[in-house]
Structure formats: C-alpha cells, structure tokens
Design an enzyme around this catalytic site. Structure first.
Site, PDB file in Angstrom:
ATOM      1  N   GLU A   1     -20.181   3.461 -68.356  1.00  0.00           N
ATOM      2  CA  GLU A   1     -18.863   3.901 -68.855  1.00  0.00           C
ATOM      3  C   GLU A   1     -17.714   3.739 -67.859  1.00  0.00           C
ATOM      4  O   GLU A   1     -16.589   3.395 -68.243  1.00  0.00           O
ATOM      5  CB  GLU A   1     -18.931   5.365 -69.332  1.00  0.00           C
ATOM      6  CG  GLU A   1     -19.780   5.579 -70.581  1.00  0.00           C
ATOM      7  CD  GLU A   1     -21.276   5.548 -70.327  1.00  0.00           C
ATOM      8  OE1 GLU A   1     -21.677   5.677 -69.148  1.00  0.00           O
ATOM      9  OE2 GLU A   1     -22.043   5.380 -71.294  1.00  0.00           O
TER      10      GLU A   1
ATOM     11  N   ARG B   1     -27.784  -0.653 -80.690  1.00  0.00           N
ATOM     12  CA  ARG B   1     -28.473  -1.602 -79.801  1.00  0.00           C
ATOM     13  C   ARG B   1     -29.044  -2.785 -80.581  1.00  0.00           C
ATOM     14  O   ARG B   1     -28.858  -3.936 -80.172  1.00  0.00           O
ATOM     15  CB  ARG B   1     -29.616  -0.905 -79.052  1.00  0.00           C
ATOM     16  CG  ARG B   1     -29.129   0.238 -78.179  1.00  0.00           C
ATOM     17  CD  ARG B   1     -30.248   0.776 -77.314  1.00  0.00           C
ATOM     18  NE  ARG B   1     -29.893   2.111 -76.826  1.00  0.00           N
ATOM     19  CZ  ARG B   1     -30.244   2.605 -75.665  1.00  0.00           C
ATOM     20  NH1 ARG B   1     -30.975   1.901 -74.836  1.00  0.00           N
ATOM     21  NH2 ARG B   1     -29.896   3.816 -75.306  1.00  0.00           N
TER      22      ARG B   1
ATOM     23  N   ASP C   1     -18.389  11.302 -78.269  1.00  0.00           N
ATOM     24  CA  ASP C   1     -17.729  10.090 -77.742  1.00  0.00           C
ATOM     25  C   ASP C   1     -17.437   8.928 -78.693  1.00  0.00           C
ATOM     26  O   ASP C   1     -16.284   8.652 -79.039  1.00  0.00           O
ATOM     27  CB  ASP C   1     -18.501   9.573 -76.501  1.00  0.00           C
ATOM     28  CG  ASP C   1     -20.018   9.467 -76.692  1.00  0.00           C
ATOM     29  OD1 ASP C   1     -20.474   9.620 -77.832  1.00  0.00           O
ATOM     30  OD2 ASP C   1     -20.724   9.234 -75.694  1.00  0.00           O
TER      31      ASP C   1
ATOM     32  N   GLU D   1     -29.089   4.880 -82.295  1.00  0.00           N
ATOM     33  CA  GLU D   1     -29.479   3.969 -81.201  1.00  0.00           C
ATOM     34  C   GLU D   1     -29.908   2.611 -81.750  1.00  0.00           C
ATOM     35  O   GLU D   1     -29.567   1.567 -81.185  1.00  0.00           O
ATOM     36  CB  GLU D   1     -30.618   4.578 -80.369  1.00  0.00           C
ATOM     37  CG  GLU D   1     -30.259   5.858 -79.640  1.00  0.00           C
ATOM     38  CD  GLU D   1     -29.353   5.654 -78.429  1.00  0.00           C
ATOM     39  OE1 GLU D   1     -29.018   4.522 -78.097  1.00  0.00           O
ATOM     40  OE2 GLU D   1     -28.957   6.677 -77.833  1.00  0.00           O
TER      41      GLU D   1
HETATM   42  C1  DMJ Z   1     -24.947   3.526 -74.462  1.00  0.00           C
HETATM   43  O1  DMJ Z   1     -26.126   3.390 -75.182  1.00  0.00           O
HETATM   44  C2  DMJ Z   1     -23.758   3.556 -75.380  1.00  0.00           C
HETATM   45  O2  DMJ Z   1     -22.637   3.269 -74.637  1.00  0.00           O
HETATM   46  C3  DMJ Z   1     -23.585   4.867 -76.071  1.00  0.00           C
HETATM   47  O3  DMJ Z   1     -22.394   4.936 -76.823  1.00  0.00           O
HETATM   48  C4  DMJ Z   1     -23.621   6.031 -75.121  1.00  0.00           C
HETATM   49  N1  DMJ Z   1     -24.121   5.737 -73.849  1.00  0.00           N
HETATM   50  C5  DMJ Z   1     -25.072   4.734 -73.575  1.00  0.00           C
HETATM   51  C6  DMJ Z   1     -25.032   4.313 -72.117  1.00  0.00           C
HETATM   52  O4  DMJ Z   1     -24.683   5.276 -71.236  1.00  0.00           O
END
Ligand code: DMJ
Length: 586
Positions: A477, A214, A343, A210
């Site tokens: 998404e 971010r 993902d 994260e």
């Molecule tokens: C985001 O922090 C990013 O897209 C991450 O890859 C997965 N999902 C969250 C938002 O839903």
C-alpha cells in the site's frame, strides 16, 4: 455494405441473448406486442398462469401425502437418487468450456516498454525486475501449483482464504506483472499451467473477495494484456462458481463460498454474522467486465443491486459501517475504517467512475460523499503535524492507522481531478500528506519497513506499540501511494522513498528461496514469517516497477488498476449499453 454490417451485429447480439438469457426474448416479444391486444392477451395469460399455479399446488400436496405414506428406507433411497442426480447435473455443468460471444476488444495501449530515459532510474527498474525473477523462479522451483510459497522451508503454502484448494494463486496473481516486465517465457509457463491445471470444480470453501480480486482480476488483466482466450474462459468459469454466494435474503453475498456445492457462509469472527463492507463492496470492477465480455447481465445486476441497497440505508454520521448482516440487511457494529474491512469499498466507488470513462456519475457522487464524511470524522493531524486516518468505533476515534489505510494517499490523488467544489488541489495535498505519514512509519523503524499498524497517541507518532502490530508481510500500500503521487506530481522524493523501500525489502526480506515477511520491523535481528504472499508479485513489485518506468507504460487514461493491482481497461462504452443496465421493461 451497411446492410451486411448491421446483420452481423444483429447476429452477435442475438447470439448473446440466446446464449445467456432465456428470459430476454420473452421480454422483447412482450415489448413488441405492447398495445390493447397485448393487454387482452395478458389477461388470458394471467388466468392460465393462475390455473397452472393451482395445478402445481395440488400436485405438490398430493406428492407430500404420498411421501408421508412411504417408509424411512424408501425415503432415504429417494433422497440418495435425488442427490446423485444433482451431482450428475453439476458434473455436466462443469464439463468443458463453453464458447463465449464475441465483443469488441477495448483499445489496449501502453502495455510494454516504458523504459525511463535516465540511466540511474533504468538501473533501479532492472533491479526490481531481477527481484521479480527471484520471487517467481523460487516459487516455480519450490511451490509450483500451490497457492503461495514458504521461502525458508522451500515448499508450498496456503491460507484459509483459499480453503483447502491448490489453485496456483501466485501464478494467476503474478501473470500481468510478468507481462508488463517483459518476462514472456515466465508468462508462457504460467499460461501453460493454467491451461492444463486450473480447475475450479474443487470442494473448497474460498473467500469470494480474495478470489475475485486475485483470480478474476488477474485472469481478466492477463486476457486484456495478452489477448489469450484461455484467461477469459477461466475467469468466467470461476465467476459462475462465485454467483451462488449472492443467494442470501438481501443479495449481499456471503464472505465465503464452497466452489463445488455453492454453499455460502460468513466469517465466524465478523460482528453478528455480518458480511464485510470491503469484501462485498469490492466486486464492481471485475463484475462489470464480466458482463461486458460475456453479455450475461447477472454480474452487473448483482453489483448494482448491492449499490442500490447501500444507497437506501441510513449511515451513522454519513459513514459506512464495516459490517452488514446479509440476512437482515442491517448494519452490524458501527465501526468505520479506511484500512482493513473498509478500504477497497471506497477505492471501487472511485474506480467504477474512472473505468466507465467517467460516465458512472452515481459512483463518483457516492465516493465524494463518503470521503467527505471520512475527512470530517476520521482524518486528523497528530501533535507532531502528521496527517493520519484513524478508525471510528461507535462514536469514538481510535488514533491508530493501519498499513492497509496507506493506499488512501494514492486514492485521494487519483480522485482529485473531478472532485466537487474545486477541491482538486485539496485532495492532491491530502494524498501527499498521507504519503508523508506512511513514509514516516517506515522511516521510524530499524529495518526501514513499515509496521502493520501505528499509533498517534500519548506522545507516539507513527510507531507500532503492540508486538502483534510490528510485522511487515511484503504489503504494497505505501509503495502504491508513492507511485500514484509520482504520476501526479513528478516530485523526485516519491522515487527516492520507493527506492528506500525496495532496498530494505531486498536486504531484510530476501532469502535464497524467495522473499519472506518479517515479524518485527523494530528489531535489528528480525525473524521471518516464512510466507511469500502472492500480492508481493501482483502488487508490490508491479508498483515499484511502474514507479521507475515512464508514464506511457499503463497510462491512466486507458487503464484502471483493481485493488490487487490488476489493470483493467477503461470501457469507452459510448452507445453500447451493458446488458442488465437497461431500465426495467414493463
Ligand atoms: C491485497 O490483497 C489487496 O490490496 C487488498 O485490497 C488488501 N490488501 C492486500 C495486500 O496488502
């Protein structure tokens, strides 16, 4: 003239090497001296090395004996002194930013304007910008400096992914959206906060993934867009704090690291102490840029090591399980997902290739192989004709798709060009089918907002069953996929669907103190979760704004978006070799 240029480049190169890599000059000296003389020299060196090891060994033995003779009190005092010394060293290390070596700035194009020619589209775009203003201003007023905002309680908020830190996650995550939308006063305000307050020397255990997507992604994007050095410096300071997470027996990083002590560990809930595929597999883009900007090979080497290790492993049915134990290097449970836990690993394979100006063909091949296995085992059509991506659990397909997996529609479209066996049309079509299914998951709710997960089972088609899967937390998404599909097809339905979602968010999630998630999208009287997620500003609103902008804003030829929607420039490396990517020297 030519001579001067060469000297300058040489100086820069040398500065980088000395600055970052004490071993580098050794390697080079050896290469220069390579030959019969060098072999002799090498033998002598080997002997003196052996003598040194022997002497070190003796000394260590002697020290151990002395220690055994000491009293407990003496030993405790010694430990205390050593501890204080380590703390002092750490403090010194934290003190003040170091200058970074200069590198050529990649060409930065299409970062502003993008005004659409159609007045009705412009109106929609203005509305999205106004929503961003409301989200930002509310955070500014009630949550400033906290990671996130509680828009109903009107105070700061945080979650365990940031430990107990107060790192202004929303500021860092929102910066590039503010910049792209031309909200320059707000951007400056955020920049000032970062200059004066953002300090990573805090005793907080944060999520490596994260913080990477971010913070490092956000800071790098802000740097590339604005050219302000402070963002680059902060990104590098933070990256240094993440590096201890890679100190595991395999080099697969821990999920969490304490920013102060560097101690890492994994989530308690993860299968058999495993690290998570989507976490350790979503570092590549940012880490390549860090090596590019600093000349420090460590970042590049860490992510390439992960890639190599994965390449050597057996994959059940060609699939990558979501769990990998960083101690043993073995897979945990055989669960595979294109939604949560899996993902962005797939996303970063494709984007590593795109970001390298399509030169990283190893990444492209790995992506193609992974997607082929996913299509074979995880993608199905429901009885009602909806294409969905299920979850693979120990050889069994669960006919459930998560909101998170909806990003894959955009990924398939983005990867269509360049896919093997002339399958570009097929993948664009697959992207369109996923976009359609995810739109249905929104359309079949009362609020016209999508649930967290939806089923295709026992007569159910794209609807959530369990109460704890009915929430919408401002996730991006589905809108992300609409935007990619719009860019590749210009089919007006994608703007239409995006507008439906924007209106629903404004109607049901907007409150006086910002935007909140809702707990049940099937209820006409929903309750709020009272969280304005930082990704709402980083991603959801950015993708909406881009959907209603012309294509010359952030063009795909020049920019690749990280998984938190932070744009990083394509690196046209040409003849430049990233430090650390050279074949190993003898
Ligand atoms: C985001 O922090 C990013 O897209 C991450 O890859 C997965 N999902 C969250 C938002 O839903």
């Amino acid at each position: 003239m030519r001579k001067r240029r060469r000297t300058r480049e040489g100086e820069i190169e040398r500065e980088r090497e000395l600055w970052w890599n004490p071993d580098f000059s050794w390697t080079r000296d050896f290469t220069h001296a390579y030959g019969s003389e060098a072999v002799l020299q090498c033998r002598e060196e080997e002997e003196s090395l052996r003598d040194k090891i022997r002497a070190d060994h003796e000394r260590a033995l002697q020290e151990a004996k002395e220690k055994l003779r000491k009293s407990r009190v003496e030993l405790q005092a010694e430990i205390q002194t050593e501890k204080s010394k380590v703390m002092e060293d750490l403090k010194k290390k934290d003190a003040g930013p170091k200058p970074l070596p200069p590198v050529p700035m990649p060409k930065v194009v299409g970062v502003s304007d993008g005004e659409p020619p159609e007045p009705d589209v412009k109106e929609k775009r203005d509305k999205i910008r106004e929503m961003m203003k409301h989200a930002w201003d509310s955070y500014r007023q009630y949550g400033w400096g906290h990671n996130e905002l509680k828009p109903l309680a009107k105070k700061g908020h945080s979650t365990n992914i940031f430990g107990n830190s107060q790192l202004g996650a929303t500021i860092v995550d929102a910066l590039d959206t503010l910049y792209i939308m031309g909200l320059h006063e707000e951007f400056k305000d955020g920049q000032e906060w970062i200059e004066q307050n953002l300090d990573f020397g805090v005793n907080a255990e944060v999520s490596v993934f994260e913080v990477n997507i971010r913070f490092i992604g956000g800071l790098l994007a802000a740097y590339y867009l604005s050219g302000q050095e402070v963002f680059k410096l902060k990104a590098v300071q933070l990256a240094e704090k993440l590096l201890p997470a890679f100190n595991t027996p395999t080099g697969i990083p821990w999920a969490m690291v304490n920013l102060k002590s560097g101690v890492g560990r994994n989530w308690g809930w993860a299968s058999a102490g495993s690290s998570i595929l989507a976490e350790f597999g979503t570092l590549h883009m940012e880490f390549v840029h860090l090596t590019y900007l600093t000349g420090n090979p460590a970042y590049y080497q860490k992510v390439m090591h992960i890639r190599k290790l994965l390449a050597k492993m057996d994959r059940p049915n060609g699939l990558y399980p979501n769990y990998l134990n960083p101690r043993t290097g073995r897979w945990g449970q055989h669960h595979t997902s294109v939604g949560g836990l899996g993902d962005s690993f797939y996303e970063y394979l494709l984007k590593a290739w795109l970001m390298s100006d399509k030169t990283d063909t190893e990444a492209r091949k790995t992506y193609d192989d992974a997607i082929e296995a996913i299509e074979r085992h995880l993608i199905r059509k429901s009885n009602g004709g909806l294409t969905f991506i299920g979850e693979w659990k120990n050889g069994h397909l669960e006919r459930k798709m998560g909101h998170l997996a909806c990003f894959a529609g955009g990924m398939f479209a983005l990867g269509a060009d360049g896919s093997p066996d002339d399958k570009a049309g097929h993948y664009l079509q697959l992207g369109a089918e996923i976009a359609h299914t995810c739109h249905e998951s929104y359309d079949r709710t009362v609020l016209k907002l999508g649930p967290e997960a939806f089923k295709f089972d026992s007569g159910l088609e794209a609807v959530a069953v369990r109460q704890n899967e009915k929430y919408y937390i401002l996730r991006p998404e589905v809108i992300e996929t609409y935007w990619y599909m719009w860019r590749f097809t210009h089919d007006p339905k994608y703007r239409q669907w995006g507008w439906e979602a924007a209106q629903a968010i404004d109607k049901y999630c907007r409150v006086s103190g910002g935007f909140s998630g809702v707990k049940d999208v099937y209820s006409s009287n929903p309750t709020y979760d009272d969280v304005q997620q930082s990704f709402f500003l980083a991603e959801t609103l950015k993708y909406l704004y881009l959907l209603f902008s012309s294509d010359d804003l952030m063009p795909f030829e020049s920019w690749v978006f990280n998984t938190e929607a932070h744009p990083l420039p394509v690196l046209h490396l040409g003849n430049i070799t990233l430090p650390g990517s050279e074949p190993a020297q003898r």
